[in-house]
Write a protein that holds these residues in place. Sequence first.
Motif, mmCIF file in Angstrom:
data_model
loop_
_atom_site.group_PDB
_atom_site.id
_atom_site.type_symbol
_atom_site.label_atom_id
_atom_site.label_comp_id
_atom_site.label_asym_id
_atom_site.label_seq_id
_atom_site.Cartn_x
_atom_site.Cartn_y
_atom_site.Cartn_z
ATOM 1 N N GLU A 65 0.842 -1.205 0.074
ATOM 2 C CA GLU A 65 0.039 -0.025 0.192
ATOM 3 C C GLU A 65 0.959 1.104 -0.063
ATOM 4 O O GLU A 65 1.761 1.194 0.731
ATOM 5 N N ASN A 117 -3.267 0.253 -4.859
ATOM 6 C CA ASN A 117 -4.151 0.908 -4.532
ATOM 7 C C ASN A 117 -4.141 1.442 -3.016
ATOM 8 O O ASN A 117 -3.477 0.672 -2.392
ATOM 9 N N ALA A 118 -4.825 2.514 -2.495
ATOM 10 C CA ALA A 118 -4.731 2.780 -1.172
ATOM 11 C C ALA A 118 -5.433 1.631 -0.292
ATOM 12 O O ALA A 118 -6.513 1.035 -1.077
ATOM 13 N N ASP A 120 -4.347 -1.545 -0.334
ATOM 14 C CA ASP A 120 -4.437 -3.076 -0.903
ATOM 15 C C ASP A 120 -3.001 -2.933 -1.337
ATOM 16 O O ASP A 120 -2.176 -2.176 -1.172
#
Length: 160
Positions: A65, A117-118, A120
């Motif tokens: 992340e 992704n944020a 993840d």
Amino acid sequence: MTHGEIEPQTEQPGVRAAAGPGRWHDVELMAYKNDDSAPFRSVTRQVLFSDPRLGCEWRYFEVAEGGYSTLERHQHVHAVMIHRGRGQCLVGAVISDVAVGDLVFIPPLTWHQFRANAGDVLGFLCLVNADRDRPQLPRPDELATLRQNKAIAQFIDAAA
């Protein structure tokens, strides 16, 4: 090897069992790059198969992340399959959302970068030639050209 990574090994027959998401028994978890000459954040690398009889390497990269791979290009092609998580990738002038099962083809001399992704991780399998050229980083003029596209500029700047 021209890329200066690990020495190719002849694979032993058998199964390397999964050891958890994005991990396999008897597969070394390595740093993404061996030096800090190229910008990246929170990426690991594993070489899953490297046998001279294959003529290629099958590698696994995982972007944590907030992490991103290096913006780079090569003379060799990449065949990528998203294995875990969600994120975005830049390939040439196209930014795409990617998720588990998606395939990404990166032609020769095409700028590319992956970003998680944020909230993840983004894990992907990457098939490349065993003998390959070193990554090319964008020169200031090439970076300025890429940034003329507002979406690409935002993608690059978000990873910086």
